[in-house]
Design a protein around this motif. Structure first.
Motif, PDB file in Angstrom:
ATOM      1  N   GLU A  96       0.806  -1.222   0.000  1.00 54.70           N
ATOM      2  CA  GLU A  96       0.000   0.000   0.000  1.00 54.70           C
ATOM      3  C   GLU A  96       0.840   1.274   0.000  1.00 54.70           C
ATOM      4  OE1 GLU A  96      -3.238   0.765  -0.257  1.00 54.70           O
ATOM      5  OE2 GLU A  96      -3.622  -1.317  -0.747  1.00 54.70           O
ATOM      6  N   SER A  97       2.114   1.167   0.366  1.00 53.48           N
ATOM      7  CA  SER A  97       2.987   2.345   0.394  1.00 53.48           C
ATOM      8  C   SER A  97       3.711   2.555  -0.936  1.00 53.48           C
ATOM      9  CB  SER A  97       4.026   2.208   1.514  1.00 53.48           C
ATOM     10  OG  SER A  97       3.403   2.106   2.767  1.00 53.48           O
ATOM     11  N   LEU A  98       3.422   1.722  -1.913  1.00 48.85           N
ATOM     12  CA  LEU A  98       4.152   1.758  -3.182  1.00 48.85           C
ATOM     13  C   LEU A  98       4.003   3.119  -3.869  1.00 48.85           C
ATOM     14  CD1 LEU A  98       5.837  -0.222  -4.937  1.00 48.85           C
ATOM     15  CD2 LEU A  98       3.753  -0.641  -6.250  1.00 48.85           C
ATOM     16  N   SER A  99       5.153   3.731  -4.205  1.00 49.93           N
ATOM     17  CA  SER A  99       5.134   5.007  -4.923  1.00 49.93           C
ATOM     18  C   SER A  99       5.740   4.892  -6.318  1.00 49.93           C
ATOM     19  CB  SER A  99       5.892   6.079  -4.132  1.00 49.93           C
ATOM     20  OG  SER A  99       7.262   5.733  -4.011  1.00 49.93           O
ATOM     21  N   LYS A 100       6.598   3.904  -6.531  1.00 50.38           N
ATOM     22  CA  LYS A 100       7.238   3.744  -7.840  1.00 50.38           C
ATOM     23  C   LYS A 100       7.295   2.274  -8.219  1.00 50.38           C
ATOM     24  CE  LYS A 100      11.453   4.731 -10.477  1.00 50.38           C
ATOM     25  NZ  LYS A 100      12.820   5.327 -10.442  1.00 50.38           N
ATOM     26  N   LEU A 101       6.805   1.961  -9.439  1.00 51.97           N
ATOM     27  CA  LEU A 101       6.832   0.600  -9.959  1.00 51.97           C
ATOM     28  C   LEU A 101       7.440   0.628 -11.357  1.00 51.97           C
ATOM     29  CD1 LEU A 101       6.028  -2.421  -9.809  1.00 51.97           C
ATOM     30  CD2 LEU A 101       3.820  -1.763 -10.807  1.00 51.97           C
ATOM     31  N   ASN A 102       8.540  -0.093 -11.549  1.00 49.45           N
ATOM     32  CA  ASN A 102       9.216  -0.151 -12.844  1.00 49.45           C
ATOM     33  C   ASN A 102       9.346  -1.602 -13.292  1.00 49.45           C
ATOM     34  OD1 ASN A 102      10.837  -0.009 -15.092  1.00 49.45           O
ATOM     35  ND2 ASN A 102      12.396   1.289 -14.180  1.00 49.45           N
ATOM     36  N   LEU A 103       8.542  -1.958 -14.289  1.00 50.99           N
ATOM     37  CA  LEU A 103       8.596  -3.299 -14.878  1.00 50.99           C
ATOM     38  C   LEU A 103       8.915  -3.199 -16.370  1.00 50.99           C
ATOM     39  CD1 LEU A 103       5.431  -4.883 -13.182  1.00 50.99           C
ATOM     40  CD2 LEU A 103       7.820  -5.154 -12.497  1.00 50.99           C
ATOM     41  N   SER A 104       9.594  -2.159 -16.785  1.00 51.52           N
ATOM     42  CA  SER A 104       9.871  -1.930 -18.199  1.00 51.52           C
ATOM     43  C   SER A 104      10.797  -2.999 -18.782  1.00 51.52           C
ATOM     44  CB  SER A 104      10.512  -0.553 -18.391  1.00 51.52           C
ATOM     45  OG  SER A 104      11.762  -0.478 -17.730  1.00 51.52           O
ATOM     46  N   GLU A 105      10.812  -3.094 -20.112  1.00 52.30           N
ATOM     47  CA  GLU A 105      11.682  -3.997 -20.858  1.00 52.30           C
ATOM     48  C   GLU A 105      11.521  -5.455 -20.425  1.00 52.30           C
ATOM     49  OE1 GLU A 105      15.592  -2.664 -22.107  1.00 52.30           O
ATOM     50  OE2 GLU A 105      15.226  -0.734 -21.149  1.00 52.30           O
ATOM     51  N   ASN A 106      10.276  -5.863 -20.238  1.00 50.89           N
ATOM     52  CA  ASN A 106       9.947  -7.262 -20.008  1.00 50.89           C
ATOM     53  C   ASN A 106       8.998  -7.731 -21.104  1.00 50.89           C
ATOM     54  OD1 ASN A 106      11.347  -8.151 -17.491  1.00 50.89           O
ATOM     55  ND2 ASN A 106      10.293  -6.385 -16.626  1.00 50.89           N
ATOM     56  N   GLU A 107       8.262  -8.805 -20.885  1.00 49.53           N
ATOM     57  CA  GLU A 107       7.397  -9.375 -21.916  1.00 49.53           C
ATOM     58  C   GLU A 107       6.019  -9.687 -21.351  1.00 49.53           C
ATOM     59  OE1 GLU A 107       9.517 -12.730 -23.481  1.00 49.53           O
ATOM     60  OE2 GLU A 107      11.391 -11.603 -23.652  1.00 49.53           O
ATOM     61  N   LEU A 108       5.442  -8.708 -20.665  1.00 47.35           N
ATOM     62  CA  LEU A 108       4.171  -8.935 -19.990  1.00 47.35           C
ATOM     63  C   LEU A 108       2.991  -8.967 -20.950  1.00 47.35           C
ATOM     64  CD1 LEU A 108       4.616  -6.757 -16.783  1.00 47.35           C
ATOM     65  CD2 LEU A 108       5.133  -9.165 -17.140  1.00 47.35           C
ATOM     66  N   LYS A 109       3.112  -8.276 -22.081  1.00 45.96           N
ATOM     67  CA  LYS A 109       2.044  -8.219 -23.078  1.00 45.96           C
ATOM     68  C   LYS A 109       0.743  -7.702 -22.438  1.00 45.96           C
ATOM     69  CE  LYS A 109       4.226 -11.947 -25.660  1.00 45.96           C
ATOM     70  NZ  LYS A 109       4.081 -13.276 -26.289  1.00 45.96           N
ATOM     71  N   LEU A 130      -3.227  -2.915  -8.855  1.00 40.42           N
ATOM     72  CA  LEU A 130      -3.084  -1.524  -8.415  1.00 40.42           C
ATOM     73  C   LEU A 130      -4.417  -0.821  -8.184  1.00 40.42           C
ATOM     74  CD1 LEU A 130      -0.224  -0.450 -10.867  1.00 40.42           C
ATOM     75  CD2 LEU A 130       0.003  -0.780  -8.395  1.00 40.42           C
ATOM     76  N   GLU A 131      -5.526  -1.483  -8.500  1.00 44.21           N
ATOM     77  CA  GLU A 131      -6.829  -0.815  -8.452  1.00 44.21           C
ATOM     78  C   GLU A 131      -7.202  -0.330  -7.062  1.00 44.21           C
ATOM     79  OE1 GLU A 131      -9.785  -3.320 -10.153  1.00 44.21           O
ATOM     80  OE2 GLU A 131      -9.534  -2.476 -12.163  1.00 44.21           O
ATOM     81  N   GLU A 132      -7.084  -1.196  -6.071  1.00 47.13           N
ATOM     82  CA  GLU A 132      -7.510  -0.848  -4.722  1.00 47.13           C
ATOM     83  C   GLU A 132      -6.373  -0.198  -3.949  1.00 47.13           C
ATOM     84  OE1 GLU A 132     -10.586  -1.139  -3.728  1.00 47.13           O
ATOM     85  OE2 GLU A 132     -11.199  -2.044  -5.629  1.00 47.13           O
ATOM     86  N   GLY A 133      -6.670   0.921  -3.280  1.00 44.45           N
ATOM     87  CA  GLY A 133      -5.656   1.578  -2.456  1.00 44.45           C
ATOM     88  C   GLY A 133      -4.556   2.198  -3.299  1.00 44.45           C
ATOM     89  N   HIS A 134      -3.313   2.031  -2.843  1.00 46.68           N
ATOM     90  CA  HIS A 134      -2.145   2.562  -3.556  1.00 46.68           C
ATOM     91  C   HIS A 134      -2.288   4.064  -3.815  1.00 46.68           C
ATOM     92  CE1 HIS A 134      -1.926  -1.804  -4.440  1.00 46.68           C
ATOM     93  NE2 HIS A 134      -0.626  -1.610  -4.334  1.00 46.68           N
ATOM     94  N   ASP A 135      -2.709   4.786  -2.804  1.00 44.89           N
ATOM     95  CA  ASP A 135      -2.946   6.221  -2.961  1.00 44.89           C
ATOM     96  C   ASP A 135      -1.667   7.049  -2.949  1.00 44.89           C
ATOM     97  OD1 ASP A 135      -5.653   5.850  -3.167  1.00 44.89           O
ATOM     98  OD2 ASP A 135      -6.008   6.032  -1.008  1.00 44.89           O
TER      99      ASP A 135
END
Length: 578
Positions: free
Chosen positions: A448-461, A472-477
């Motif tokens: 819930e304290s997450l401020s930065k998420l970097n998952l670039s240059e992967n293959e998530l499609k 990320l929908e709930e919370g993460h304000d």
């Protein structure tokens, strides 16, 4: 990718090579950029002699290649040369800012050229990119450093810092040393911190400086000698280091910064008397110092006490596995460690495992940066075992470690049960696919304290992106930055992620560039952000025609975006019991 040189007048910069393209985390991306179409009959009949069609796309450069260019230009701008003697040498901070600006301008010019005159593989755009970078870099070098109003205004403020790092970066002689160090030489001065970086001391200037330092060493708590012998011959640089070390021997420092001095083992040992005399050191910085295996062993040998060390940083060295094992032995003896950085140090799985095991002794660790090494799956699993006991972690930087799905899933599972106050997660360039996204999403959903998420240059499609968006929908304000660039994402994933993060009150940036989003999808996302355009990163690297590289057992390419969203719309992220 392409290899090219940047030239100006009589100087030649090192060949610019796309970073990481041939390393394991990105090898599959390179292989996928080479298309060799074969008809089914030819694939079965090995007697066919028709040569395959080979196509290598050189433009646009990857994000990591662009960052490498910035790094190369920074190093060239800050390296003493015939130009710097005439125009002055820029500080590292100023050079970094100029290099970033140069790269952005050069990229924009080359990209405009490519769009107006596209060729088969982007070779001409690469040429424009290099030429424009060289031209702008020469302009910066001729401009010289930006002057500050007063160097000798010695920053005698509330934090008692005596700072020589501002102003013109250059060699200083004896007379200049006397002038610059006059405030520090005054009796009863209150300076407790000194920063000599950005000035290159020769033997004569050093002889005067050490007299001044000897007189104030007992009041000093922080010493920054980063980048203070730049451009000096090795023998003179080692002599200067030894003199400064002797002058400061016996001081009771809280922080010591010896970065950017190309020390190697000889340099480390030149500072032996200073290092060996420190019993209460809390911060030690040895970044960009040529810390090899032998140099790492020298650091381990010379450090007399590590019980108080809170910050330990070895970024951008050539440490390797054996050096990492020596550093691991230091880390084991650092129970107070809160900030550990060992990024870009050429460490493989053996060194990664050793470091991971050592970090298990650091229960107070808050920030862990191991980016740009080759830990692999084995190193990732070892890190997972360690993360499970590091409950104080707030920032983890584990991009470009070659973790793949197995290592990523192990890390995510460990973090589900630990680090409840995690604020930063960086896992870029690890060949992560949708296979491990479920576990990763479960981890993200809990932070819930997450401020930065970097998952670039992967293959998530699309499928993996939508799963992350759901997490990320709930919370993460407190979420401020999300980077999902270069993930083979199409319209459905882009739309789902944009809808989710746009609702966050603290959002500053969403980066989904370098994907396969259709023109309609780009228009939709731009429309969503019409009232907050500054929060959406550029989409100029997006390739609507990009291949999805679907495996045969995956869904057919042509499936409607809405159908995919509907399929995942009711997805629930399983949050495991802690």
């Amino acid at each position: 990718g392409s290899h090219f040189q940047l030239r100006f007048q009589n100087a030649t910069l090192p060949p610019l090579k796309p970073p990481l393209l041939l390393s394991s985390p990105n090898r599959r991306k390179l292989e996928r950029s080479i298309s060799i179409p074969l008809r089914n009959e030819e694939a079965m009949d090995h007697s066919v002699k028709t040569p395959p069609v080979l196509s290598v796309k050189m433009w646009p450069p990857s994000k990591s290649t662009r960052l490498m260019l910035v790094d190369r230009m920074t190093k060239n701008i800050t390296t003493p040369s015939i130009f710097s003697r005439k125009y002055g040498l820029l500080s590292l901070q100023e050079a970094e800012e100029d290099a970033k600006r140069i790269e952005e301008l050069a990229f924009a010019t080359a990209n405009k050229h490519f769009q107006s005159e596209p060729d088969a593989d982007g070779t001409s755009a690469v040429h424009v990119y290099a030429k424009e970078s060289s031209k702008l870099m020469l302009e910066v070098i001729k401009r010289g450093p930006q002057q500050v109003d007063s160097e000798a205004e010695a920053n005698n403020d509330g934090d008692a810092l005596f700072d020589l790092s501002g102003g013109r970066r250059a060699f200083i002689d004896l007379e200049e040393a006397r002038e610059l160090l006059r405030p520090l030489a005054e009796p009863n001065n209150s300076y407790t911190k000194i920063r000599f970086s950005n000035r290159s001391f020769g033997s004569e200037a050093a002889k005067f400086a050490v007299g001044v330092l000897s007189s104030v060493k007992d009041q000093l708590t922080e010493v920054d000698l980063s980048d203070f012998v730049a451009g000096r011959p090795e023998a003179e640089a080692l002599e200067v280091m030894t003199m400064f070390s002797s002058a400061l021997e016996g001081s009771n420092l809280r922080s010591l910064n010896l970065s950017d001095n190309a020390l190697g083992e000889k340099g480390i040992r030149a500072f032996a008397s200073l290092i060996k005399s420190q019993r209460g050191l809390e911060e030690l910085y040895l970044m960009n110092d040529g810390i090899s295996e032998d140099a790492a062993r020298a650091v381990r040998e010379l450090l007399p006490s590590t019980g108080e060390i809170r910050v330990l940083q070895f970024h951008n060295n050539m440490t390797g596995d054996e050096g990492a094992i020596a550093i691991a032995e230091i880390v084991k003896q650092c129970p107070s460690l809160e900030d550990f950085r060992c990024s870009s140090t050429r460490i493989g799985s053996d060194g990664g495992v050793a470091l991971a095991e050592a970090l298990a002794s650091c229960s107070r660790l808050k920030k862990l940066d191991l980016r740009d090494n080759m830990f692999g799956v084995e190193g990732g699993v070892a890190l997972a075992n360690t993360l499970s006991v590091l409950n104080e972690l707030t920032e983890i930087y584990m991009s470009y470690l070659n973790l793949e799905d197995e290592g990523t899933e192990a890390l995510a599972e460990a973090l589900i049960k630990s680090a409840p106050r995690l604020e930063v997660i960086e896992l870029a360039g690890n060949d992560i696919t949708v296979k491990s996204t479920g576990k990763l999403a479960a981890c993200i959903a809990l932070k819930e304290s997450l401020s930065k998420l970097n998952l670039s240059e992967n293959e998530l499609k699309d499928e993996g992106t939508i799963i992350i968006a759901k997490a990320l929908e709930e919370g993460h304000d407190q979420l401020a930055e999300v980077d999902m660039s270069t993930n083979m994402m199409r319209r459905a994933g882009a739309r789902a992620l944009a809808q989710t993060v746009l609702k966050k009150p603290t959002l500053k940036l969403l980066n989904i560039n370098g994907n396969f989003i259709s023109e309609e999808g780009v228009d939709e996302v731009n429309d969503m952000f019409k009232d907050s355009a500054d929060k959406l990163g550029p989409l100029d690297d997006n390739d609507p025609e990009g291949e999805d590289f679907e495996d045969e057992d995956e869904e057919e390419e042509g499936e409607e975006d809405n159908e995919l969203e509907a399929k995942l719309g009711g997805l629930k992220i399983k949050q495991e019991e802690e």
